[in-house]
Design a protein around this motif. Structure first.
Motif, short mmCIF file in Angstrom:
data_model
loop_
_atom_site.label_atom_id
_atom_site.label_comp_id
_atom_site.label_asym_id
_atom_site.label_seq_id
_atom_site.Cartn_x
_atom_site.Cartn_y
_atom_site.Cartn_z
N LYS A 147 7.55 5.58 -4.23
CA LYS A 147 7.57 6.35 -5.51
C LYS A 147 6.49 5.67 -7.32
CE LYS A 147 12.46 6.96 -6.55
NZ LYS A 147 12.80 5.67 -5.83
N THR A 148 5.79 4.13 -6.25
CA THR A 148 4.36 3.90 -6.86
C THR A 148 3.28 2.90 -6.49
OG1 THR A 148 5.98 1.55 -7.34
CG2 THR A 148 5.38 4.28 -8.77
N ILE A 149 1.93 2.64 -5.95
CA ILE A 149 1.78 1.50 -5.85
C ILE A 149 0.74 0.74 -6.73
CG2 ILE A 149 -0.44 1.27 -3.91
CD1 ILE A 149 0.21 3.97 -3.04
N SER A 150 1.17 -0.63 -5.86
CA SER A 150 0.50 -1.53 -6.99
C SER A 150 -0.94 -2.25 -6.26
CB SER A 150 1.32 -2.66 -7.30
OG SER A 150 2.49 -2.65 -8.01
N HIS A 151 -1.86 -1.45 -7.09
CA HIS A 151 -3.43 -2.35 -6.09
C HIS A 151 -3.94 -3.43 -6.87
CE1 HIS A 151 -7.73 -1.41 -4.58
NE2 HIS A 151 -7.06 -2.30 -3.93
N ILE A 152 -3.58 -4.72 -6.33
CA ILE A 152 -3.65 -6.11 -6.68
C ILE A 152 -4.88 -6.60 -6.13
CG2 ILE A 152 -2.96 -8.05 -7.49
CD1 ILE A 152 0.00 -6.61 -7.37
N ASP A 153 -5.95 -7.11 -6.90
CA ASP A 153 -7.13 -7.55 -6.84
C ASP A 153 -7.06 -8.93 -7.48
OD1 ASP A 153 -10.17 -8.64 -5.84
OD2 ASP A 153 -10.62 -7.06 -6.04
N LEU A 154 -6.75 -9.93 -5.93
CA LEU A 154 -6.73 -11.42 -7.47
C LEU A 154 -8.07 -12.29 -7.51
CD1 LEU A 154 -3.40 -12.75 -5.52
CD2 LEU A 154 -3.70 -11.56 -8.29
N TYR A 155 -8.73 -11.56 -6.79
CA TYR A 155 -10.69 -12.40 -6.65
C TYR A 155 -11.02 -13.03 -8.45
CZ TYR A 155 -15.33 -12.99 -5.97
OH TYR A 155 -16.91 -13.44 -5.52
N ARG A 156 -10.32 -12.86 -9.34
CA ARG A 156 -10.81 -13.18 -10.25
C ARG A 156 -10.07 -14.13 -10.74
NH1 ARG A 156 -15.61 -10.18 -12.28
NH2 ARG A 156 -15.24 -10.92 -14.56
N ASP B 54 11.22 -4.39 -6.36
CA ASP B 54 10.90 -3.15 -6.63
C ASP B 54 10.50 -2.17 -5.22
OD1 ASP B 54 10.61 -0.30 -6.59
OD2 ASP B 54 9.38 -0.41 -8.58
N LYS B 55 11.26 -2.63 -4.52
CA LYS B 55 11.80 -1.49 -3.34
C LYS B 55 11.08 0.04 -2.92
CE LYS B 55 12.89 -5.83 -1.50
NZ LYS B 55 11.97 -6.81 -1.05
N GLY B 56 10.83 0.86 -4.39
CA GLY B 56 10.04 1.46 -4.14
C GLY B 56 8.65 1.54 -4.15
N ASN B 57 8.11 0.72 -4.88
CA ASN B 57 6.48 0.17 -5.17
C ASN B 57 6.26 -1.10 -3.87
OD1 ASN B 57 4.59 -0.21 -6.93
ND2 ASN B 57 5.21 -2.05 -7.57
N LEU B 58 4.84 0.18 -3.56
CA LEU B 58 3.96 -0.47 -1.86
C LEU B 58 2.93 -1.03 -3.02
CD1 LEU B 58 2.86 -0.51 1.17
CD2 LEU B 58 1.81 1.30 0.57
N VAL B 59 3.08 -3.16 -2.62
CA VAL B 59 2.12 -3.56 -3.48
C VAL B 59 0.47 -3.62 -2.03
CG1 VAL B 59 1.77 -5.85 -4.43
CG2 VAL B 59 4.23 -4.39 -4.80
N LEU B 60 0.09 -4.25 -2.55
CA LEU B 60 -1.28 -3.60 -1.27
C LEU B 60 -2.22 -4.53 -2.60
CD1 LEU B 60 -2.10 -0.38 -1.59
CD2 LEU B 60 -0.74 -1.31 0.42
N ILE B 61 -2.53 -6.51 -2.16
CA ILE B 61 -3.15 -7.65 -2.15
C ILE B 61 -3.68 -7.57 -1.79
CG2 ILE B 61 -2.59 -9.58 -3.49
CD1 ILE B 61 0.27 -9.26 -2.87
N GLU B 62 -5.49 -7.82 -2.43
CA GLU B 62 -6.96 -8.69 -2.04
C GLU B 62 -6.57 -9.51 -2.71
OE1 GLU B 62 -9.76 -5.57 -2.38
OE2 GLU B 62 -9.01 -4.13 -3.35
N TRP B 63 -7.64 -10.56 -1.85
CA TRP B 63 -7.57 -11.93 -1.86
C TRP B 63 -6.24 -12.49 -2.25
CZ3 TRP B 63 -11.96 -13.59 -0.89
CH2 TRP B 63 -12.78 -12.65 -1.13
#
Ligand code: ADP
Ligand code: MG
Length: 140
Positions: free
Chosen positions: A73-82, A100-109
């Protein structure tokens, strides 16, 4: 799985192989300019999101989906660089995002949260030339 790509478009074509795993969390490893955001934009395109920009300054960007890929249902695009500590990362509410299994979590760094990351798909991108990238996908 290991694949060599020769252009950004080539890398984006890999997005389907990532979605084929039906992941809840994907961690993208690779140096600055490796192609983490480029690949994530490829995933976005497949899910009908045209404009995904790097969340380097906002840290988390949230998108709603209208498609019906494995109940996403949702995407969280996350960048932990800072960020400089795991505590800072947890304060963002990451655990709620990936619960939340309906949330696709995409993590950079993702390195900073390595030891608290639940089972996930790891995408490692290595720069092998100006336009050449070695991309390794591993279920961890
Ligand atoms: P990151 O998010 O890892 O810092 P970006 O996706 O923002 O990296 O930038 C990757 C850069 O490398 C872009 O300018 C893109 O055009 C370029 N590039 C060149 N070849 C490739 C390739 N094979 N795959 C992905 N990006 C590539
Ligand atoms: Mg990036």
């Amino acid at each position: 799985m290991e694949i060599t790509t020769h252009s950004p478009q080539d890398s984006q074509a890999l997005a389907q192989k990532i979605l084929d795993h039906e992941p809840n969390i994907v961690a993208f490893n690779g140096e600055l300019g490796a192609g983490k955001t480029t690949l994530i934009q490829g995933i976005g395109k497949l899910l009908n999101i045209d404009r995904m920009t790097s969340p380097t300054f906002t840290i988390i960007k949230q998108y709603s989906l209208r498609t019906n890929n494995y109940e996403l249902k949702t995407i969280s695009h996350i960048d932990l660089y800072r960020l400089s500590s795991k505590e800072e990362a947890l304060d963002l509410g990451l655990e709620e995002l990936w619960a939340d299994k309906g949330n696709l979590v995409l993590i950079e760094w993702p390195e900073i949260i390595d030891d608290i990351l639940p089972p996930h798909l790891e995408v490692k991108i290595e720069v092998a030339g100006p336009d050449k990238r070695k991309i390794t996908i591993t279920q961890l």
